[in-house]
Design a protein around this motif. Structure first.
Motif, PDB file in Angstrom:
ATOM      1  N   MET A  59     -49.654 -14.617   7.450  1.00 49.28           N
ATOM      2  CA  MET A  59     -48.689 -14.129   8.431  1.00 49.28           C
ATOM      3  C   MET A  59     -47.651 -15.189   8.774  1.00 49.28           C
ATOM      4  N   TRP A  60     -48.134 -16.432   8.983  1.00 52.67           N
ATOM      5  CA  TRP A  60     -47.203 -17.504   9.369  1.00 52.67           C
ATOM      6  C   TRP A  60     -46.148 -17.734   8.313  1.00 52.67           C
ATOM      7  N   LYS A  61     -46.532 -17.592   7.034  1.00 50.73           N
ATOM      8  CA  LYS A  61     -45.568 -17.813   5.963  1.00 50.73           C
ATOM      9  C   LYS A  61     -44.472 -16.761   5.999  1.00 50.73           C
ATOM     10  N   LYS A  62     -44.840 -15.510   6.241  1.00 46.64           N
ATOM     11  CA  LYS A  62     -43.857 -14.434   6.275  1.00 46.64           C
ATOM     12  C   LYS A  62     -42.874 -14.629   7.421  1.00 46.64           C
ATOM     13  N   ILE A  63     -43.392 -15.059   8.574  1.00 46.30           N
ATOM     14  CA  ILE A  63     -42.530 -15.240   9.743  1.00 46.30           C
ATOM     15  C   ILE A  63     -41.511 -16.340   9.500  1.00 46.30           C
ATOM     16  N   VAL A  64     -41.989 -17.495   9.040  1.00 49.29           N
ATOM     17  CA  VAL A  64     -41.082 -18.623   8.839  1.00 49.29           C
ATOM     18  C   VAL A  64     -40.112 -18.340   7.700  1.00 49.29           C
ATOM     19  N   ASN A  92     -49.105 -17.934  18.525  1.00 51.74           N
ATOM     20  CA  ASN A  92     -49.023 -16.493  18.275  1.00 51.74           C
ATOM     21  C   ASN A  92     -48.940 -16.162  16.790  1.00 51.74           C
ATOM     22  N   SER A  93     -48.398 -17.052  15.983  1.00 52.24           N
ATOM     23  CA  SER A  93     -48.309 -16.782  14.549  1.00 52.24           C
ATOM     24  C   SER A  93     -49.670 -16.855  13.865  1.00 52.24           C
ATOM     25  N   ARG A  94     -50.628 -17.531  14.514  1.00 57.06           N
ATOM     26  CA  ARG A  94     -51.967 -17.671  13.925  1.00 57.06           C
ATOM     27  C   ARG A  94     -53.040 -17.182  14.902  1.00 57.06           C
ATOM     28  N   TRP A  95     -52.653 -16.273  15.756  1.00 55.84           N
ATOM     29  CA  TRP A  95     -53.558 -15.828  16.811  1.00 55.84           C
ATOM     30  C   TRP A  95     -54.812 -15.156  16.254  1.00 55.84           C
ATOM     31  N   GLU A  96     -54.675 -14.464  15.121  1.00 53.76           N
ATOM     32  CA  GLU A  96     -55.816 -13.730  14.578  1.00 53.76           C
ATOM     33  C   GLU A  96     -56.925 -14.652  14.082  1.00 53.76           C
ATOM     34  N   ASN A 107     -54.059 -18.189  29.109  1.00 58.13           N
ATOM     35  CA  ASN A 107     -54.246 -17.917  30.533  1.00 58.13           C
ATOM     36  C   ASN A 107     -55.665 -17.457  30.848  1.00 58.13           C
ATOM     37  N   LYS A 108     -55.921 -17.156  32.101  1.00 58.71           N
ATOM     38  CA  LYS A 108     -57.274 -16.788  32.538  1.00 58.71           C
ATOM     39  C   LYS A 108     -57.738 -15.479  31.921  1.00 58.71           C
ATOM     40  N   GLN A 109     -56.796 -14.664  31.496  1.00 59.89           N
ATOM     41  CA  GLN A 109     -57.146 -13.392  30.849  1.00 59.89           C
ATOM     42  C   GLN A 109     -57.380 -13.554  29.350  1.00 59.89           C
ATOM     43  N   GLY A 110     -57.274 -14.777  28.860  1.00 63.58           N
ATOM     44  CA  GLY A 110     -57.507 -15.036  27.444  1.00 63.58           C
ATOM     45  C   GLY A 110     -56.322 -14.732  26.563  1.00 63.58           C
ATOM     46  N   LYS A 111     -55.151 -14.561  27.175  1.00 65.11           N
ATOM     47  CA  LYS A 111     -53.948 -14.262  26.404  1.00 65.11           C
ATOM     48  C   LYS A 111     -53.109 -15.530  26.226  1.00 65.11           C
ATOM     49  N   LEU A 112     -52.362 -15.551  25.127  1.00 73.32           N
ATOM     50  CA  LEU A 112     -51.577 -16.726  24.786  1.00 73.32           C
ATOM     51  C   LEU A 112     -50.372 -16.892  25.703  1.00 73.32           C
ATOM     52  N   ILE A 113     -50.157 -18.123  26.153  1.00 73.83           N
ATOM     53  CA  ILE A 113     -48.947 -18.495  26.873  1.00 73.83           C
ATOM     54  C   ILE A 113     -48.034 -19.164  25.858  1.00 73.83           C
ATOM     55  N   ASP A 114     -46.995 -18.482  25.433  1.00 68.94           N
ATOM     56  CA  ASP A 114     -46.210 -18.980  24.304  1.00 68.94           C
ATOM     57  C   ASP A 114     -44.926 -19.685  24.703  1.00 68.94           C
ATOM     58  N   ASN A 115     -44.757 -20.012  25.993  1.00 70.19           N
ATOM     59  CA  ASN A 115     -43.512 -20.673  26.387  1.00 70.19           C
ATOM     60  C   ASN A 115     -43.501 -22.160  26.039  1.00 70.19           C
ATOM     61  N   TYR A 116     -44.571 -22.649  25.400  1.00 68.16           N
ATOM     62  CA  TYR A 116     -44.603 -24.021  24.910  1.00 68.16           C
ATOM     63  C   TYR A 116     -44.251 -24.092  23.424  1.00 68.16           C
ATOM     64  N   LEU A 117     -44.005 -22.930  22.807  1.00 69.00           N
ATOM     65  CA  LEU A 117     -43.819 -22.869  21.363  1.00 69.00           C
ATOM     66  C   LEU A 117     -42.372 -22.586  20.973  1.00 69.00           C
ATOM     67  N   PHE A 164     -39.471 -20.931  18.352  1.00 71.36           N
ATOM     68  CA  PHE A 164     -39.339 -19.509  18.009  1.00 71.36           C
ATOM     69  C   PHE A 164     -40.121 -19.104  16.768  1.00 71.36           C
ATOM     70  N   ASP A 165     -40.601 -20.091  15.983  1.00 73.40           N
ATOM     71  CA  ASP A 165     -41.415 -19.732  14.818  1.00 73.40           C
ATOM     72  C   ASP A 165     -42.848 -19.388  15.196  1.00 73.40           C
ATOM     73  N   GLY A 166     -43.206 -19.597  16.463  1.00 73.72           N
ATOM     74  CA  GLY A 166     -44.544 -19.258  16.916  1.00 73.72           C
ATOM     75  C   GLY A 166     -45.619 -20.212  16.472  1.00 73.72           C
ATOM     76  N   ILE A 167     -45.245 -21.364  15.926  1.00 74.91           N
ATOM     77  CA  ILE A 167     -46.214 -22.343  15.432  1.00 74.91           C
ATOM     78  C   ILE A 167     -46.000 -23.710  16.067  1.00 74.91           C
ATOM     79  N   HIS A 168     -44.773 -24.198  16.010  1.00 78.21           N
ATOM     80  CA  HIS A 168     -44.480 -25.561  16.447  1.00 78.21           C
ATOM     81  C   HIS A 168     -44.115 -25.614  17.933  1.00 78.21           C
ATOM     82  N   LEU A 169     -44.239 -26.793  18.503  1.00 82.71           N
ATOM     83  CA  LEU A 169     -43.934 -26.982  19.911  1.00 82.71           C
ATOM     84  C   LEU A 169     -42.428 -27.023  20.158  1.00 82.71           C
ATOM     85  N   ASN A 170     -42.028 -26.513  21.308  1.00 85.04           N
ATOM     86  CA  ASN A 170     -40.649 -26.677  21.744  1.00 85.04           C
ATOM     87  C   ASN A 170     -40.584 -27.880  22.688  1.00 85.04           C
TER      88      ASN A 170
END
Length: 240
Positions: free
Chosen positions: A1-6, A162-166, A199-209, A211-217
């Motif tokens: 998946m990550w390859k397709k996104i990038v 999020n790009s490797r969430w699965e 987060n506490k609900q086990g969902k990803l907080i992606d505001n640290y990433l 736009f490729d969903g892998i690397h840090l911003n």
């Protein structure tokens, strides 16, 4: 998946450029390869840089994959702590093991910040299991400790993205195995980061990433800076 996104993102930016498409494909072949020698050009570039650079004896060595490589503000962020940056491509743990004689030991660092393992488990057909990742981590730590017995090692674990969430359940297990191992040794310091990305609900907080969903911003690197400085400075005080 990550390859397709990038690939899709880069493809949009570079439509019509056959040469650039070739270079992109070549880079992904490196990422998917388990042969460390695909990164030889990057390592040689480090060696060229070494010939014209004098590093402080107390510099902290940052080594690992592209999240270290892309940390363009590392020197400013870590100030006044001097740093040496040795992040390359999509480095895996075995790649760092292979090149340790050339990108770690020449600097004789007293402290090493390590970020590697995320590309060992990235959704490829030849991904390693959490247990295999632990085995490679132990192999690398053993190699470093034999050569540099007084060096402190600070490990940044695999980041949930999020790009490797699965595949996060396997990555989380690999992190847990490494953390348990690290707790046995005073010179290995595990820097917990995943709590800031989920987060506490086990969902990803992606505001640290990025736009490729892998690397840090920028915000992600600011978080790393805070956590690393706190850990290094705390350990430094304990050593006094």
């Amino acid at each position: 998946m990550w390859k397709k996104i990038v690939l899709s993102i880069i493809g949009i930016l570079l439509i019509g450029s056959g040469w650039m498409a070739y270079l992109i494909n070549n880079e992904f072949e490196k990422l998917e390869s388990d042969n460390p020698n695909v990164w030889e050009d990057a390592i040689r570039q480090f060696e060229v840089e070494d010939k014209s650079t004098n590093y402080p004896k107390d510099a902290v060595l940052f080594v690992g994959s592209s999240s270290i490589r892309f940390w363009n503000t590392l020197k400013e962020d870590m100030a006044p702590i001097p740093v040496i940056k040795r992040g390359f491509g999509g480095a895996k743990l075995n790649d760092v093991i292979h090149f340790a004689d050339r990108i770690i030991f020449p600097y004789q660092p007293k402290k090493i910040v390590l970020f590697a393992g995320t590309n060992d488990l990235s959704g490829r057909p030849n991904d390693k299991t959490p247990e295999q990742i632990l085995a490679d981590f132990v192999k690398l730590i053993d190699k470093i400790h034999r050569e540099l017995p007084k060096t402190e090692i600070y490990y940044l674990p695999i980041t949930p993205t999020n790009s490797r969430w699965e595949i996060w359940p396997q990555a989380k297990k690999a992190n847990q195995l490494i953390q348990t191992y690290a707790q046995k040794y005073a010179f290995i310091h595990f820097i917990e980061t995943s709590n800031y990305f989920i987060n506490k609900q086990g969902k990803l907080i992606d505001n640290y990433l990025w736009f490729d969903g892998i690397h840090l911003n920028t915000k992600g690197y600011q978080l790393w800076t805070k956590l690393i400085k706190e850990k290094i400075q705390f350990q430094g005080k304990n050593a006094l």
